[in-house]
Design an enzyme around this catalytic site. Structure first.
Site, mmCIF file in Angstrom:
data_model
loop_
_atom_site.group_PDB
_atom_site.id
_atom_site.type_symbol
_atom_site.label_atom_id
_atom_site.label_comp_id
_atom_site.label_asym_id
_atom_site.label_seq_id
_atom_site.Cartn_x
_atom_site.Cartn_y
_atom_site.Cartn_z
ATOM 1 N N HIS A 17 -11.993 0.856 -0.451
ATOM 2 C CA HIS A 17 -11.572 -0.454 -0.939
ATOM 3 C C HIS A 17 -11.552 -1.454 0.209
ATOM 4 C CE1 HIS A 17 -7.571 0.086 0.817
ATOM 5 N NE2 HIS A 17 -7.425 1.219 0.177
ATOM 6 N N HIS A 20 -10.269 -0.488 3.774
ATOM 7 C CA HIS A 20 -11.231 0.329 4.521
ATOM 8 C C HIS A 20 -12.382 -0.537 5.021
ATOM 9 C CE1 HIS A 20 -9.744 3.349 1.342
ATOM 10 N NE2 HIS A 20 -9.122 3.643 2.465
ATOM 11 N N CYS A 125 6.932 13.411 1.601
ATOM 12 C CA CYS A 125 6.094 12.602 0.703
ATOM 13 C C CYS A 125 4.746 13.280 0.566
ATOM 14 C CB CYS A 125 5.911 11.186 1.261
ATOM 15 S SG CYS A 125 4.753 10.185 0.292
ATOM 16 N N CYS A 128 1.795 10.823 1.612
ATOM 17 C CA CYS A 128 1.598 10.704 3.062
ATOM 18 C C CYS A 128 1.365 12.063 3.715
ATOM 19 C CB CYS A 128 2.819 10.059 3.718
ATOM 20 S SG CYS A 128 3.170 8.384 3.175
ATOM 21 N N CYS A 142 9.696 6.871 -0.335
ATOM 22 C CA CYS A 142 8.723 6.714 0.742
ATOM 23 C C CYS A 142 8.543 5.220 1.010
ATOM 24 C CB CYS A 142 7.388 7.343 0.335
ATOM 25 S SG CYS A 142 6.002 6.880 1.400
ATOM 26 N N HIS A 145 4.589 4.414 -0.065
ATOM 27 C CA HIS A 145 4.163 4.591 -1.456
ATOM 28 C C HIS A 145 5.212 4.164 -2.485
ATOM 29 C CE1 HIS A 145 1.374 7.355 0.661
ATOM 30 N NE2 HIS A 145 0.540 6.967 -0.276
ATOM 31 N N LYS A 293 1.371 -5.189 0.460
ATOM 32 C CA LYS A 293 0.253 -4.534 1.124
ATOM 33 C C LYS A 293 -0.734 -3.970 0.099
ATOM 34 C CE LYS A 293 -0.865 -0.174 3.255
ATOM 35 N NZ LYS A 293 -0.364 1.185 3.383
ATOM 36 N N LYS A 296 -4.053 1.750 -2.654
ATOM 37 C CA LYS A 296 -4.503 2.410 -3.888
ATOM 38 C C LYS A 296 -3.318 2.898 -4.705
ATOM 39 C CE LYS A 296 -8.944 2.665 -4.732
ATOM 40 N NZ LYS A 296 -9.504 2.322 -6.037
#
Length: 659
Positions: A17, A20, A125, A128, A142, A145, A293, A296
């Site tokens: 995405h 990246h 998590c 992670c 977390c 997430h 942020k 995904k």
């Protein structure tokens, strides 16, 4: 000198995405720039494919972990291919070459007493794939997430990371540039104010089989970070002559979400294993959308190709690099993207490339320019030198935004040079031909400069510019100099470099070629100038409502509404044989290209009209003039012998209705 640069290896829990894409594009820009400087560059990217999360996602998809990883790794490869990423290697953590190095390093550490067997309990998590301390947990979730954590207690192997806390603090204090920008070095030092815990480096096969087995205990597989981080080393550790000696020159680029593993775990692992440390860790901020942020797991990701396919890869690269100040967070919106595209790429760069190449092409090549260099010409050479100096310094700092700012300052200077030099006016006076040639030589030199310095940032546009001036390259950075050219090369017109986007459409997107602001030959260079006055073809039958001396009385609105006035762009212009007054114009009206005849030849040179936006009567019946069928009428204003084509004070797409 060698230059080894890496992106993170991306976790294959989902498709690539925007986040990246930014990291990979930034790394690609640096790789391209260093190649232009003559460095031997090795650019690594790849995928991280082991761990609990991958096993879970693959199971949910009804696939084996390997089959799932193969699919996503292929998607990453294809993404980088389509974005024009110039990586030299793509490593996968499931490859035998990586597995071999991981097991060798683990065995070395185990034999040295750096790894021990113990028990640990903590909040875990699964996204992670790490434990969180009480201080890191936010509302029992977390922090990344925003999902509930699970308390896990189990026996595992541990790396004696705490042993290296004092050493790492001293290394960071003695080497302030080790982690850049400085705020992230300070953040790592903040981590190290608390006692550093030993690092769990394994997971029992009773719970997870998808991983690299520990070489000293096959009932355990390697924990994801102790596996993944070693990719940077494994890619060059056994690559033979091609990668020999590269490790000592490695530079890492990462996002700040993985700062702790790269800034704490990784250097201590290297130190314990007796492997030289990386040179620098370069950390960039987050892209946010709607105030949070991009992630995904959070579900607010903008897919890269929704924008690259819509607006072009170069525009996408430019926005990301110009919008984010490396190290700080940046906010993404399609509106901001389009604003950058229209203002910087279409208006500034695209306009300059089109108008300069059109002027040069119209004059033709000149083997030797004889006119002396004037102050205005020297100013362009100075502006080029300043832009290159800014570029080189900024790239040392990974300051892409600053580098592009320097280049755009040069583009602005050249656009002003065109305005003040007025080559269209010089072309009308044979006595000024030598000065015209000097101006065109400077413009050709400037295009050559841009064809080099833009290569890392806008590779497709840079290539088109170089091809238009007969220097396909890519050229070394040392060629980016203005003032050495003594001729006017043969140049082909550059059109449609960056089409403008219609922001008023309910479905914004690039306009067809020609529907843009670039390419005008007006003095102002933005399609709004008054420097091309002359006799025009009057719009008879469209005279003012009840104006004295213009004949005709008032008409009902229904009659006026029968007349269809449209904006058109002049694509080509030439004189009509045996006529002193007529020009044959090829124009674009929206998606349609048509021919019309205009009686403006005594006042407008054909090449001066190319790229201009004019207003036409679009629904007139065709008429034949001097053997040429004319499909429309150009409108002009006339007063006491002064005639001027109707122009627009703001740019609108060709085909727009005038009402």
């Amino acid at each position: 000198m060698s230059f080894y640069i890496t992106t993170p290896i991306y976790y294959v829990n989902a498709q690539p995405h925007l986040g990246h894409a930014y990291t990979t594009i930034a790394t690609d820009v640096l790789a391209r720039h260093m190649r232009q400087r003559g460095e031997e560059v090795f650019f690594l990217t790849g995928t991280d494919e082991h761990g609990e999360r991958i096993a879970q996602v693959a199971s949910a998809a009804g696939k084996s972990p390997q089959a799932y990883a193969d699919e996503i790794a292929a998607a990453y490869r294809e993404t980088w291919r389509r974005l024009g990423i110039t990586n030299d290697d793509f490593i996968r953590t499931t490859e035998p070459r990586h597995k071999k190095v991981v097991q060798e390093v683990l065995q070395r550490l185990y034999d040295a007493g750096e790894i021990y067997f113990g028990e640990y309990g903590g909040w875990y998590c699964f996204g992670c794939e790490r434990f969180y301390t009480e201080k890191e947990i936010v509302d029992g979730k977390c922090p990344d997430h925003q999902t509930a954590l699970t308390f896990i207690k189990e026996k595992n192997y541990f790396f004696k990371m705490s042993k290296y806390q004092a050493w790492l603090i001293k290394h960071l204090e003695d080497n302030p540039g080790f982690i850049q920008p400085d705020r992230y070095r300070n953040e790592v030092l903040g981590f190290l104010r608390e006692p550093l815990q030993d690092l769990s480096i394994s997971r029992p096969t009773s719970r997870l089989e998808w991983g690299i087995p520990l070489p000293f205990d096959d009932k355990y597989v390697t924990y994801v970070w102790f596996d993944a981080l070693l990719n940077y080393y494994s890619a060059v550790a056994s690559g033979g002559e091609k990668t020999s000696g590269l490790w000592e020159h490695v530079e890492h680029i990462i996002g700040k979400d993985i700062l702790k593993p790269h800034g704490v775990y990784w250097p201590t692992m290297l130190k314990a294993a007796g492997i030289p440390l990386y040179r620098h860790l370069h950390v960039h901020g987050y892209w946010s959308l709607g105030g949070s942020k991009m992630s995904k797991s959070v579900g607010n990701v903008v897919e890269a190709f929704q924008l690259t396919d819509k607006y072009g890869h170069d525009a996408f690269r430019y926005f990301l690099l110009r919008e984010m100040n490396f190290g700080l967070d940046a906010s993404f919106s399609e509106e901001a993207f389009v604003d950058r595209l229209n203002a910087d790429l279409a208006n500034d760069l695209g306009n300059l490339a089109s108008r300069a190449s059109t002027l040069i092409a119209a004059t033709g090549p000149v083997a030797q320019v004889t006119a002396p260099v004037e102050a205005a010409d020297r100013e362009i050479a100075i502006a080029a030198a300043e832009a290159r100096a800014t570029l080189e310094q900024a790239m040392e700092e990974f300051a892409f935004q600053k580098a592009l700012g320097g280049i755009w300052a040069f583009i602005g200077a050249v656009n002003r040079y065109v305005d003040t030099s007025a080559p269209w006016a010089l072309a009308k006076d044979a006595a000024k031909r030598p000065r015209l040639e000097r101006v065109l030589c400077t413009l050709a030199d400037s295009l050559g400069f841009l064809g080099v310095v833009l290569e890392p940032f806008l590779p497709d546009a840079a290539r088109k510019i170089r091809e238009a001036i007969g220097a396909p390259g890519p050229l070394a950075l040392e060629a980016a100099v203005v003032g050495r050219l003594g001729s006017v090369p043969r140049v082909t017109k550059i059109s449609g470099l960056f089409p403008r986007v219609d922001t008023k459409s309910p479905h914004p997107g690039p306009l067809p070629t020609g529907e843009r602001e670039s390419g005008t030959l007006s003095p102002q260079g933005r399609g709004q100038g008054e420097g091309l006055k002359g006799e025009g073809l009057k719009g008879e039958g469209l005279k003012g409502e009840g104006l004295k001396g213009e004949g005709g009385g008032k008409i009902p609105i229904a009659d006026f509404q029968k007349v269809e006035l449209r904006v058109a762009e002049v694509l080509a212009a030439e004189r009509v044989p045996k006529s002193k007054k007529l020009l044959k114009l090829s124009i674009r009206v929206g998606e349609e290209t048509r021919t019309l005849v205009a009686g403006v030849a005594e006042s407008y040179e054909p090449e001066a009209l190319v790229g201009r936006k004019v207003v036409i009567v679009a629904n007139l019946e065709p008429a034949t003039l001097m053997g040429v069928e004319s499909n429309g009428m150009v409108l002009a204003a006339s007063h006491e012998g002064t005639v001027s084509l109707l122009t627009l004070d703001k740019d609108v797409p060709s085909g727009s209705k005038v009402k």
